[in-house]
Design a protein around this motif. Structure first.
Motif, mmCIF file in Angstrom:
data_model
loop_
_atom_site.group_PDB
_atom_site.id
_atom_site.type_symbol
_atom_site.label_atom_id
_atom_site.label_comp_id
_atom_site.label_asym_id
_atom_site.label_seq_id
_atom_site.Cartn_x
_atom_site.Cartn_y
_atom_site.Cartn_z
ATOM 1 N N ALA A 75 -18.520 -11.327 -12.942
ATOM 2 C CA ALA A 75 -19.915 -10.899 -12.878
ATOM 3 C C ALA A 75 -20.521 -11.077 -11.493
ATOM 4 O O ALA A 75 -21.390 -10.323 -11.090
ATOM 5 N N ASP A 76 -20.063 -12.100 -10.758
ATOM 6 C CA ASP A 76 -20.641 -12.360 -9.445
ATOM 7 C C ASP A 76 -19.871 -11.681 -8.319
ATOM 8 O O ASP A 76 -20.218 -11.820 -7.152
ATOM 9 N N ALA A 77 -18.800 -10.981 -8.662
ATOM 10 C CA ALA A 77 -17.989 -10.332 -7.640
ATOM 11 C C ALA A 77 -18.719 -9.133 -7.074
ATOM 12 O O ALA A 77 -19.560 -8.542 -7.724
ATOM 13 N N GLU A 78 -18.351 -8.764 -5.856
ATOM 14 C CA GLU A 78 -19.037 -7.670 -5.197
ATOM 15 C C GLU A 78 -18.164 -6.452 -4.982
ATOM 16 O O GLU A 78 -18.677 -5.401 -4.630
ATOM 17 N N SER A 79 -16.860 -6.575 -5.145
ATOM 18 C CA SER A 79 -15.992 -5.444 -4.816
ATOM 19 C C SER A 79 -15.703 -4.588 -6.048
ATOM 20 O O SER A 79 -15.512 -5.096 -7.158
ATOM 21 N N TRP A 80 -15.703 -3.268 -5.825
ATOM 22 C CA TRP A 80 -15.403 -2.298 -6.874
ATOM 23 C C TRP A 80 -14.336 -1.338 -6.364
ATOM 24 O O TRP A 80 -14.348 -0.926 -5.194
ATOM 25 N N ALA A 81 -13.436 -0.952 -7.265
ATOM 26 C CA ALA A 81 -12.467 0.099 -6.973
ATOM 27 C C ALA A 81 -12.486 1.103 -8.117
ATOM 28 O O ALA A 81 -12.469 0.719 -9.290
ATOM 29 N N ILE A 82 -12.550 2.356 -7.751
ATOM 30 C CA ILE A 82 -12.488 3.448 -8.727
ATOM 31 C C ILE A 82 -11.172 4.177 -8.508
ATOM 32 O O ILE A 82 -10.924 4.702 -7.417
ATOM 33 N N TYR A 83 -10.323 4.177 -9.517
ATOM 34 C CA TYR A 83 -9.021 4.828 -9.444
ATOM 35 C C TYR A 83 -9.115 6.159 -10.183
ATOM 36 O O TYR A 83 -9.294 6.197 -11.401
ATOM 37 N N VAL A 114 -16.824 -1.051 -1.812
ATOM 38 C CA VAL A 114 -16.549 -0.042 -2.841
ATOM 39 C C VAL A 114 -15.551 0.965 -2.291
ATOM 40 O O VAL A 114 -15.788 1.562 -1.231
ATOM 41 N N ASN A 115 -14.439 1.137 -2.994
ATOM 42 C CA ASN A 115 -13.418 2.107 -2.619
ATOM 43 C C ASN A 115 -13.124 3.035 -3.789
ATOM 44 O O ASN A 115 -13.155 2.617 -4.950
ATOM 45 N N VAL A 116 -12.828 4.286 -3.463
ATOM 46 C CA VAL A 116 -12.358 5.245 -4.455
ATOM 47 C C VAL A 116 -10.956 5.686 -4.031
ATOM 48 O O VAL A 116 -10.778 6.228 -2.939
ATOM 49 N N ARG A 138 -2.387 11.140 -2.005
ATOM 50 C CA ARG A 138 -3.251 9.997 -2.282
ATOM 51 C C ARG A 138 -4.287 9.874 -1.175
ATOM 52 O O ARG A 138 -3.957 9.950 0.012
ATOM 53 N N PHE A 139 -5.526 9.695 -1.611
ATOM 54 C CA PHE A 139 -6.651 9.629 -0.685
ATOM 55 C C PHE A 139 -7.429 8.340 -0.926
ATOM 56 O O PHE A 139 -7.474 7.807 -2.048
ATOM 57 N N LEU A 140 -8.078 7.890 0.118
ATOM 58 C CA LEU A 140 -9.033 6.797 0.022
ATOM 59 C C LEU A 140 -10.383 7.327 0.482
ATOM 60 O O LEU A 140 -10.500 7.866 1.587
ATOM 61 N N TYR A 141 -11.389 7.176 -0.379
ATOM 62 C CA TYR A 141 -12.758 7.458 0.047
ATOM 63 C C TYR A 141 -13.474 6.119 0.140
ATOM 64 O O TYR A 141 -13.566 5.375 -0.849
ATOM 65 N N TYR A 174 -5.110 -1.647 -3.198
ATOM 66 C CA TYR A 174 -6.580 -1.628 -3.196
ATOM 67 C C TYR A 174 -7.122 -2.383 -4.408
ATOM 68 O O TYR A 174 -7.825 -1.829 -5.252
ATOM 69 N N PRO A 175 -6.798 -3.669 -4.485
ATOM 70 C CA PRO A 175 -7.327 -4.459 -5.603
ATOM 71 C C PRO A 175 -8.828 -4.681 -5.432
ATOM 72 O O PRO A 175 -9.368 -4.572 -4.328
#
Length: 688
Positions: A75-83, A114-116, A138-141, A174-175
Motif C-alpha cells: 500500500a505504501d509502495a510508489e512504483s507501478w508496472a503495467i504489462y 511508473v512503467n508500461v 517489446r517496448f518500454l513507455y 521491470y519489477p
C-alpha cells in the motif's frame, strides 16, 4: 378464411466417460478439488459460511479490508508496472485500432516510478511507425517516452509459452511494487479465451493456458497475488470461469461480458490516473477504466450494448461455491424429470446473452449469470438467492448500455448450441463441475456415476428417462374461425420446449422461388395448454422500405434484438437492430461480423455513416428443388443517409408461408406444417 389487414444429439456412453476422464488433470477435477476444500467434502454447510472455512489454498476470502488501498501488501509502495500483452490481430491490420491505443498511451506523462511494458505481435500489418509485423517487439513507455527494447522472432501470441516468456521478462527486467496485466485483442468467452493471432491461424490463449503460464513464472497466492489488477480489453471475458481462474493471480479483474466496440479502453485517462496518484487502489483504477470507456463509447454513439465490470477476486470463491450448489440443485431436479431442462432452457433464452448465440451470428454460449439466476429463481429456490447475494458482493462496479440493462457483471456458460463437443471443451475451464455434469446429461441423455456422486444423488434413485419425450415429428396446423393458423401440441409436449418461433417466407410461383424472410417470436402462446397461434399482419422488418432477412437473437421483456445479414461497403456483416416494446419502434445499433469458427468475437462495431452502401443479403429455395438447397443472393443496395430507418413495412400483395419452429431442451428443432397467407387488396386470406 379472411382477415382485415388493417386490423390485424445423443452420443455414446464412451464419449460421456471420455468427458470425465480426459479432463482429470487440468479441468473439471481441478475445480472439484477447490470447491470441495471450501465446502468441506460431502457436507451441507450453508454458502454464507464458506468464507470462514479453512483451506490452505483457497479459504481466505477476506484479504482486503473495507479500504482496499490500505489492505494491499504494498500500500505504501510508489512504483507501478503495467504489462500490456498487445496481440493486435486484424483489429490493427484493418482498423489501426492498436495503433490508436498506443497513441493514446503516448499522450500520458509518466513519472519515474511508473512503467508500461508492451509486447506487440499477431498482426499482418501495423500502422504505428515504431512497430514491425512478422516479429514480436517489446517496448518500454516511461518518463522518457516510447522506446523499443527488444525484438524477437515471430511466434504465436496465442501460445502459452509466448505469453509466459513475456511475463517472465517483465518480472525480471521491470519489477514493481504494484503490477497490472492487460490483454488486448479479440475475446471469445470461457472456451475460446483471448489473444487470437492473425499470423498463426487465430490461435488463442485458453483460460488454462493463461493460468499455467502465470503459474510457471509467478508465485500465485490468494493472500498476496502477483497482480493488483488483470484487465481484458477484449470481448466476452467477464465470465465466472475467468474470474475463478484469476483468484490467486490478482486482486481485481476488469472485463466485458459482451463484445466491445473497436475504440476499446481510454488509455490516456486511466494510465494517467495511475501516474498522478501512486497510492491509488486497484479498485479505483477499475472504476476509472469503466467510466472513461463508457464516456468514450457514448461520445461516438457506440454505447447501446456496452458492458464493463470490476470484480473483487477475493470474493469469487463464495460465488463459485454458491453457483456450484445451484448446479447440484439443477442436476438433482433434472434427474427426477427431464422437463426441468426445458423450463431452465426457456429462462436461459429469456436471459441476456452475449455474442449472438444463433446459427446466423455464431455461438459463444455465454449468458448473464445474474439474469439467468433471477429468471430461474422459481425453478431453483434453494440456492438462487445465495448466488445473487454472492454476485452482488463480487461485482463492485459496472457500466452498461441501454440494450444491456440486465447485465450483472459476470456471465456463465449455457449450452445454447446443443453441441456436446462444446460442453467437452468447457469442462476443461468450467468453474462449476455440477453445471458441466448437467449439460453433459442434457445433451447425451446419460447422467454419469460421477455426476450422481457429485450432486449427492443416491445411485439407487431412478433417473429420468429421455425416451418418454413426446413425439414432435408430425405437427399439423388448423385454421380457426378468425383466420389464424393454430398449432396445438398439448401441454405435455410444450413442457419439453425451450422456445417457439415463426419462420416466414415469400412465395413467387412464376419465378419458382421461396424467399426466406427470417425468424421471429411474434406469435400468441398458451404454454400451459401447448397452443400457439400466428400473428401474421402483413408487415415485416424493412430498411428504408426494403424487405430484410431478419433473425431474432434476443427476446427480452423490454426489447428484442435482431440480426440482419448485409454487406456494408462490400464487407459481410450482421446489422444489429433493437425493437423497444416501450417506444414501439426499431433502432439501428450497428454492424458486426459473426462469431468465426475459432470462437473469436469481432471487436469491431461499425456505425453506418451517410454515404455508406448497405446491400441486403437474402436466402432462397427453389419450389421445384426436391433437395431443398438454400442459395444466397444480394438484393437491394441502399445508400445510407441521416434519415435511414429500420421499421415494419407493408409486405404488399402476394403469397406468404409461415411455419412454427419448436426448439427442445437438447437444441433439437421441429417444424410444423406451413400455413399459406395470401394478401390481396388489404385483406389476408389464410389456408392452413
Amino acid at each position: 378464411m379472411k382477415r382485415n389487414l388493417k386490423i390485424a444429439g445423443v452420443l455414446c456412453i464412451l464419449l460421456a466417460l471420455c468427458l470425465m476422464v480426459g479432463c482429470a488433470e487440468t479441468g473439471i477435477f481441478r475445480f472439484i478439488e477447490v470447491i470441495d476444500s471450501l465446502r468441506g467434502a460431502n457436507d451441507n454447510t450453508e454458502t454464507e459460511n464458506y468464507a470462514d472455512s479453512s483451506s490452505e489454498n483457497y479459504a481466505d476470502t477476506s484479504r482486503k479490508s473495507e479500504n482496499p488501498t490500505d489492505a494491499r501488501p504494498n500500500a505504501d509502495a510508489e512504483s507501478w508496472a503495467i504489462y500490456w500483452y498487445l496481440c493486435a490481430s486484424d483489429l490493427e491490420s484493418n482498423y489501426a485500432a492498436a495503433t490508436y491505443d498506443l497513441y493514446e498511451l503516448q499522450k500520458t506523462t509518466l513519472p519515474d516510478n511508473v512503467n508500461v511494458v508492451i509486447q506487440t505481435g499477431g498482426a499482418k500489418t501495423w500502422h504505428h511507425e515504431a512497430v514491425r509485423s512478422g516479429v514480436l517487439s517489446r517496448f518500454l513507455y516511461s518518463s522518457d517516452g516510447l522506446e523499443k527494447i527488444s525484438e524477437l522472432p515471430d511466434a504465436s501470441m496465442g501460445d502459452g509459452e509466448t505469453f509466459a516468456d513475456f511475463i517472465s521478462f517483465c518480472f525480471d527486467e521491470y519489477p514493481a511494487d504494484n503490477a497490472i496485466l492487460i490483454f488486448w485483442n479479440h475475446g471469445g468467452g470461457s472456451i475460446s479465451g483471448v489473444a487470437f493471432d492473425e499470423l498463426h491461424g487465430y490461435d488463442s490463449l485458453s483460460l488454462d493456458e493463461i493460468y499455467y503460464a502465470l503459474d510457471s513464472v509467478c508465485t500465485l497466492s490468494e493472500y498476496d497475488p502477483p497482480f493488483e489488477l488483470v484487465g481484458f480489453d477484449a470481448c466476452l471475458m467477464a465470465t465466472i470461469d475467468t474470474a475463478a481462474m484469476l483468484s490467486d493471480v490478482a486482486e481485481y479483474m476488469v472485463a466485458s461480458e459482451d463484445q466491445e466496440p473497436t475504440c476499446g479502453w481510454d488509455y490516456d485517462v486511466w494510465i494517467q490516473a495511475v501516474a498522478d496518484s501512486p497510492d491509488i487502489g486497484a479498485d479505483e483504477i477499475g472504476r476509472i477504466i469503466c467510466d472513461s470507456y463508457a464516456a468514450d463509447c457514448e461520445a461516438i454513439g457506440m454505447a447501446d450494448e456496452i458492458t464493463l465490470s470490476v470484480v473483487d477476486l477475493s470474493k469469487i470463491w463464495p460465488l463459485v461455491v454458491a453457483y456450484d450448489n445451484l448446479g447440484c440443485e439443477a442436476l438433482s431436479a433434472a434427474s427426477r424429470d427431464p422437463v426441468f431442462f426445458a423450463e431452465f432452457g426457456r429462462q436461459a433464452h429469456r436471459s441476456e446473452n452475449y455474442g449472438g448465440n444463433t446459427p446466423d451470428t455464431g455461438y459463444t454460449n455465454m449468458v448473464d449469470l445474474g439474469h439467468l439466476v433471477r429468471n430461474s429463481r422459481g425453478l431453483l429456490p434453494e440456492n438462487a438467492q445465495a448466488v445473487l447475494d454472492a454476485l452482488d458482493e463480487c461485482v463492485i462496479y459496472k457500466v452498461n448500455g441501454q440494450y444491456r440493462g440486465e447485465s450483472t457483471g459476470l456471465s456463465c456458460y449455457y449450452a445454447y448450441d446443443g453441441d456436446i463437443y462444446d460442453v467437452y471443451e468447457y469442462s476443461y475451464v468450467g468453474a462449476s463441475p455440477a453445471f458441466c455434469y448437467l449439460y453433459d446429461y442434457e445433451l447425451t441423455g446419460i447422467l454419469s456415476e460421477e455426476g450422481l456422486a457429485y450432486a449427492d444423488i443416491d445411485s439407487g434413485t431412478p433417473v429420468a428417462d429421455f425416451s418418454d419425450q413426446n413425439d414432435l415429428d408430425y405437427l399439423p396446423l388448423y385454421c380457426d374461425e378468425d383466420g389464424y393458423a393454430v398449432l396445438d401440441i398439448g401441454g405435455d409436449a410444450a413442457s419439453l420446449l425451450t422456445g417457439v418461433y415463426i419462420n416466414l417466407c415469400y412465395i413467387d410461383i412464376e419465378s419458382d422461388i421461396i424467399l426466406i424472410l427470417g425468424r421471429d417470436n411474434d406469435l400468441f402462446a398458451d404454454w400451459e395448454n401447448g397452443v400457439f397461434r400466428d400473428n401474421f399482419r402483413g408487415v415485416w422488418g424493412t430498411l428504408d422500405g426494403y424487405l430484410c432477412h431478419m433473425e431474432i437473437v434476443f427476446e427480452g421483456d423490454d426489447y428484442n434484438i435482431y440480426s440482419v445479414p448485409i454487406l456494408l461497403n462490400g464487407v459481410e456483416c450482421n446489422l444489429r437492430v433493437a425493437y423497444s416494446f416501450v417506444d414501439r419502434e426499431y433502432s439501428i445499433i450497428g454492424a458486426r461480423r459473426k462469431i468465426d469458427d475459432n470462437g473469436m468475437a469481432d471487436k469491431t462495431l461499425i456505425l453506418p455513416e451517410p454515404g455508406d452502401e448497405i446491400t441486403l443479403l437474402h436466402s432462397y429455395m427453389s419450389l421445384s428443388d426436391e433437395d431443398d438447397n438454400i442459395y444466397e443472393f444480394e438484393s437491394a443496395t441502399i445508400v445510407y443517409t441521416e434519415d435511414t430507418q429500420f421499421y415494419e413495412g407493408d409486405m404488399g400483395d402476394g403469397i406468404y408461408a409461415l411455419n412454427f419452429e419448436l426448439v427442445d431442451f437438447a437444441g433439437d428443432i421441429y417444424l410444423s406444417d406451413s400455413a399459406i397467407f395470401t394478401i390481396e387488396d388489404g385483406y389476408i386470406y389464410t389456408d392452413a
